[in-house]
Write a protein that holds these residues in place. Sequence first.
Motif, PDB file in Angstrom:
ATOM      1  N   ALA A 174      -8.353   6.043  -2.219  1.00 34.44           N
ATOM      2  CA  ALA A 174      -8.078   4.790  -1.517  1.00 34.44           C
ATOM      3  C   ALA A 174      -8.624   3.597  -2.301  1.00 34.44           C
ATOM      4  CB  ALA A 174      -8.690   4.829  -0.117  1.00 34.44           C
ATOM      5  N   SER A 175      -9.861   3.710  -2.791  1.00 35.35           N
ATOM      6  CA  SER A 175     -10.447   2.616  -3.560  1.00 35.35           C
ATOM      7  C   SER A 175      -9.670   2.385  -4.843  1.00 35.35           C
ATOM      8  CB  SER A 175     -11.914   2.917  -3.871  1.00 35.35           C
ATOM      9  OG  SER A 175     -12.501   1.869  -4.609  1.00 35.35           O
ATOM     10  N   ARG A 176      -9.268   3.475  -5.493  1.00 38.15           N
ATOM     11  CA  ARG A 176      -8.480   3.358  -6.733  1.00 38.15           C
ATOM     12  C   ARG A 176      -7.183   2.612  -6.472  1.00 38.15           C
ATOM     13  NH1 ARG A 176      -6.504   2.635 -11.056  1.00 38.15           N
ATOM     14  NH2 ARG A 176      -5.883   4.139 -12.633  1.00 38.15           N
ATOM     15  N   LEU A 177      -6.614   2.797  -5.282  1.00 34.98           N
ATOM     16  CA  LEU A 177      -5.339   2.159  -4.947  1.00 34.98           C
ATOM     17  C   LEU A 177      -5.527   0.867  -4.154  1.00 34.98           C
ATOM     18  CD1 LEU A 177      -3.351   5.379  -3.928  1.00 34.98           C
ATOM     19  CD2 LEU A 177      -3.272   4.146  -6.104  1.00 34.98           C
ATOM     20  N   SER A 178      -6.777   0.384  -4.088  1.00 36.85           N
ATOM     21  CA  SER A 178      -7.094  -0.886  -3.417  1.00 36.85           C
ATOM     22  C   SER A 178      -6.671  -0.893  -1.951  1.00 36.85           C
ATOM     23  CB  SER A 178      -6.468  -2.071  -4.161  1.00 36.85           C
ATOM     24  OG  SER A 178      -7.095  -2.261  -5.401  1.00 36.85           O
ATOM     25  N   MET A 179      -7.068   0.154  -1.241  1.00 37.86           N
ATOM     26  CA  MET A 179      -6.814   0.191   0.195  1.00 37.86           C
ATOM     27  C   MET A 179      -7.994   0.874   0.872  1.00 37.86           C
ATOM     28  SD  MET A 179      -3.958   3.278   0.541  1.00 37.86           S
ATOM     29  CE  MET A 179      -2.875   2.624  -0.730  1.00 37.86           C
ATOM     30  N   ALA A 207       0.819  -1.209   0.000  1.00 36.97           N
ATOM     31  CA  ALA A 207       0.000   0.000   0.000  1.00 36.97           C
ATOM     32  C   ALA A 207       0.858   1.267   0.000  1.00 36.97           C
ATOM     33  CB  ALA A 207      -0.925  -0.015   1.219  1.00 36.97           C
ATOM     34  N   THR A 208       1.958   1.290   0.768  1.00 39.54           N
ATOM     35  CA  THR A 208       2.820   2.463   0.794  1.00 39.54           C
ATOM     36  C   THR A 208       3.397   2.742  -0.587  1.00 39.54           C
ATOM     37  OG1 THR A 208       3.409   2.124   3.112  1.00 39.54           O
ATOM     38  CG2 THR A 208       4.902   3.486   1.801  1.00 39.54           C
ATOM     39  N   TYR A 209       3.870   1.699  -1.246  1.00 37.51           N
ATOM     40  CA  TYR A 209       4.420   1.848  -2.603  1.00 37.51           C
ATOM     41  C   TYR A 209       3.372   2.461  -3.522  1.00 37.51           C
ATOM     42  CZ  TYR A 209       6.683   0.613  -7.040  1.00 37.51           C
ATOM     43  OH  TYR A 209       7.252   0.662  -8.277  1.00 37.51           O
ATOM     44  N   ARG A 210       2.138   1.933  -3.483  1.00 39.23           N
ATOM     45  CA  ARG A 210       1.099   2.399  -4.399  1.00 39.23           C
ATOM     46  C   ARG A 210       0.773   3.866  -4.162  1.00 39.23           C
ATOM     47  NH1 ARG A 210      -1.134  -2.598  -2.893  1.00 39.23           N
ATOM     48  NH2 ARG A 210      -2.927  -1.662  -1.813  1.00 39.23           N
ATOM     49  N   LEU A 211       0.679   4.262  -2.878  1.00 34.50           N
ATOM     50  CA  LEU A 211       0.352   5.651  -2.583  1.00 34.50           C
ATOM     51  C   LEU A 211       1.490   6.579  -2.991  1.00 34.50           C
ATOM     52  CD1 LEU A 211      -1.470   7.816  -1.474  1.00 34.50           C
ATOM     53  CD2 LEU A 211      -0.571   7.335   0.817  1.00 34.50           C
ATOM     54  N   VAL A 212       2.725   6.216  -2.687  1.00 39.57           N
ATOM     55  CA  VAL A 212       3.870   7.058  -3.052  1.00 39.57           C
ATOM     56  C   VAL A 212       3.966   7.187  -4.573  1.00 39.57           C
ATOM     57  CG1 VAL A 212       6.386   7.210  -3.041  1.00 39.57           C
ATOM     58  CG2 VAL A 212       5.169   6.615  -0.937  1.00 39.57           C
ATOM     59  N   ALA A 213       3.790   6.082  -5.281  1.00 36.24           N
ATOM     60  CA  ALA A 213       3.833   6.135  -6.748  1.00 36.24           C
ATOM     61  C   ALA A 213       2.735   7.038  -7.286  1.00 36.24           C
ATOM     62  CB  ALA A 213       3.704   4.728  -7.321  1.00 36.24           C
ATOM     63  N   TYR A 214       1.556   6.968  -6.674  1.00 39.00           N
ATOM     64  CA  TYR A 214       0.443   7.822  -7.095  1.00 39.00           C
ATOM     65  C   TYR A 214       0.776   9.295  -6.875  1.00 39.00           C
ATOM     66  CZ  TYR A 214      -4.171  10.027  -7.032  1.00 39.00           C
ATOM     67  OH  TYR A 214      -5.237  10.858  -7.263  1.00 39.00           O
ATOM     68  N   LEU A 215       1.298   9.625  -5.685  1.00 34.62           N
ATOM     69  CA  LEU A 215       1.619  11.017  -5.377  1.00 34.62           C
ATOM     70  C   LEU A 215       2.672  11.569  -6.332  1.00 34.62           C
ATOM     71  CD1 LEU A 215       1.717  10.956  -1.464  1.00 34.62           C
ATOM     72  CD2 LEU A 215      -0.123  11.799  -2.936  1.00 34.62           C
ATOM     73  N   LEU A 216       3.696  10.769  -6.620  1.00 29.84           N
ATOM     74  CA  LEU A 216       4.761  11.233  -7.505  1.00 29.84           C
ATOM     75  C   LEU A 216       4.283  11.389  -8.942  1.00 29.84           C
ATOM     76  CD1 LEU A 216       7.804   9.191  -6.152  1.00 29.84           C
ATOM     77  CD2 LEU A 216       7.463  11.658  -5.979  1.00 29.84           C
ATOM     78  N   SER A 217       3.196  10.712  -9.298  1.00 30.60           N
ATOM     79  CA  SER A 217       2.682  10.797 -10.672  1.00 30.60           C
ATOM     80  C   SER A 217       1.745  11.981 -10.881  1.00 30.60           C
ATOM     81  CB  SER A 217       1.938   9.504 -11.038  1.00 30.60           C
ATOM     82  OG  SER A 217       0.686   9.422 -10.359  1.00 30.60           O
ATOM     83  N   GLN A 218       1.343  12.650  -9.792  1.00 29.42           N
ATOM     84  CA  GLN A 218       0.377  13.736  -9.897  1.00 29.42           C
ATOM     85  C   GLN A 218       1.052  15.053 -10.284  1.00 29.42           C
ATOM     86  OE1 GLN A 218      -3.055  12.973  -9.592  1.00 29.42           O
ATOM     87  NE2 GLN A 218      -1.911  11.048  -9.721  1.00 29.42           N
ATOM     88  N   PRO A 219       0.333  15.916 -11.024  1.00 29.43           N
ATOM     89  CA  PRO A 219       0.888  17.232 -11.359  1.00 29.43           C
ATOM     90  C   PRO A 219       1.156  18.032 -10.088  1.00 29.43           C
ATOM     91  CG  PRO A 219      -1.076  16.757 -12.666  1.00 29.43           C
ATOM     92  CD  PRO A 219      -0.993  15.697 -11.599  1.00 29.43           C
ATOM     93  N   ARG A 220       2.235  18.778 -10.073  1.00 29.96           N
ATOM     94  CA  ARG A 220       2.575  19.586  -8.898  1.00 29.96           C
ATOM     95  C   ARG A 220       3.149  20.911  -9.366  1.00 29.96           C
ATOM     96  NH1 ARG A 220       5.968  15.113  -9.029  1.00 29.96           N
ATOM     97  NH2 ARG A 220       8.106  15.543  -9.663  1.00 29.96           N
ATOM     98  N   ASP A 221       3.078  21.909  -8.487  1.00 26.70           N
ATOM     99  CA  ASP A 221       3.622  23.215  -8.843  1.00 26.70           C
ATOM    100  C   ASP A 221       5.114  23.267  -8.545  1.00 26.70           C
ATOM    101  OD1 ASP A 221       3.928  23.590  -6.109  1.00 26.70           O
ATOM    102  OD2 ASP A 221       2.113  24.791  -5.908  1.00 26.70           O
ATOM    103  N   ASP A 222       5.716  24.422  -8.761  1.00 25.98           N
ATOM    104  CA  ASP A 222       7.169  24.548  -8.578  1.00 25.98           C
ATOM    105  C   ASP A 222       7.600  24.299  -7.144  1.00 25.98           C
ATOM    106  OD1 ASP A 222       7.402  25.149 -11.238  1.00 25.98           O
ATOM    107  OD2 ASP A 222       7.391  27.330 -10.949  1.00 25.98           O
ATOM    108  N   ALA A 223       6.683  24.495  -6.190  1.00 21.13           N
ATOM    109  CA  ALA A 223       7.019  24.259  -4.784  1.00 21.13           C
ATOM    110  C   ALA A 223       6.841  22.798  -4.394  1.00 21.13           C
ATOM    111  CB  ALA A 223       6.149  25.142  -3.893  1.00 21.13           C
ATOM    112  N   GLY A 224       6.375  21.981  -5.328  1.00 26.11           N
ATOM    113  CA  GLY A 224       6.182  20.565  -5.038  1.00 26.11           C
ATOM    114  C   GLY A 224       4.833  20.245  -4.451  1.00 26.11           C
ATOM    115  N   GLU A 225       3.895  21.203  -4.482  1.00 25.89           N
ATOM    116  CA  GLU A 225       2.583  20.958  -3.905  1.00 25.89           C
ATOM    117  C   GLU A 225       1.708  20.152  -4.865  1.00 25.89           C
ATOM    118  OE1 GLU A 225       0.677  24.477  -2.520  1.00 25.89           O
ATOM    119  OE2 GLU A 225       1.862  24.540  -0.676  1.00 25.89           O
ATOM    120  N   VAL A 226       1.008  19.173  -4.308  1.00 27.87           N
ATOM    121  CA  VAL A 226       0.073  18.340  -5.057  1.00 27.87           C
ATOM    122  C   VAL A 226      -1.306  18.533  -4.440  1.00 27.87           C
ATOM    123  CG1 VAL A 226      -0.616  15.977  -5.608  1.00 27.87           C
ATOM    124  CG2 VAL A 226       1.803  16.615  -5.698  1.00 27.87           C
ATOM    125  N   ARG A 227      -2.278  18.888  -5.258  1.00 24.41           N
ATOM    126  CA  ARG A 227      -3.647  19.059  -4.750  1.00 24.41           C
ATOM    127  C   ARG A 227      -4.460  17.815  -5.074  1.00 24.41           C
ATOM    128  NH1 ARG A 227      -6.582  22.887  -2.703  1.00 24.41           N
ATOM    129  NH2 ARG A 227      -4.941  24.405  -3.067  1.00 24.41           N
TER     130      ARG A 227
END
Length: 224
Positions: free
Chosen positions: A178-183, A149-169
């Motif tokens: 959670a359902s999308r990531l099977s947790m 589950a940790t791997y899936r969430l981290v991979a998801y976060l890193l794949s999301q668009p982010r601004d120059d400060a690294g913020e992901v909305r």
Amino acid sequence: MIQEAELQRLALFEPLTTAQLERIRGAAREKRCLAGEPLFSQGDAARHFFLVRQGAIKLFLLSRDGDEKVVEVIQTGQLFAEAVMFMEQRRYPVNATALADTELVIFDHDTFLSLLAEAPDLALKMLGSLSRRVHGLLSHIDELTLHNATYRLVAYLLSQPRDDAGEVRLDLPKQIIASRLSMKPETLSRILARLRTQALVEVSGETLLLKDRAGLRRLLGQEV
């Protein structure tokens, strides 16, 4: 009505000529769905495929007990249900419901298939687009089956668009992610809390700051 330039940005329509795009446009129509409104159900006859111009559509399955498993969330600029037109039994394999107020463009299967019948070489060009789609889904299945589950969430976060400060909305509700990531949602919350404790992320409402992207990427190289 959708413009030709919008269609040309979609991989499925890239090989089409201007005349072919005009035929697709002429048969297309627009639809607005309210948040929570169903679009189609698993097993319904499939006569159309769709483009999300704005909003989000949830594709999901229901277990015999009524539990919901989100298969995919289709967001602005994405096509869905296009592969169904090539199935022997053209029926939708999942349920689709609007996650938010959503604007759709609806394309007709038969119009598209008639283009392929008239120009067989077009079918070969379509395979590239559909194969990329299948590859993406297979990669998602691989993540679900081979990684925790940790791997899936981290991979998801890193794949999301982010601004120059690294913020992901997080534009989607956490229970949907959670359902999308099977947790379970509580599992997602626990993992975020642990990542925050490790100073890898900072959580503020629906916004996440990826404080240490290198550290997050290192987590993908090990089972945590």
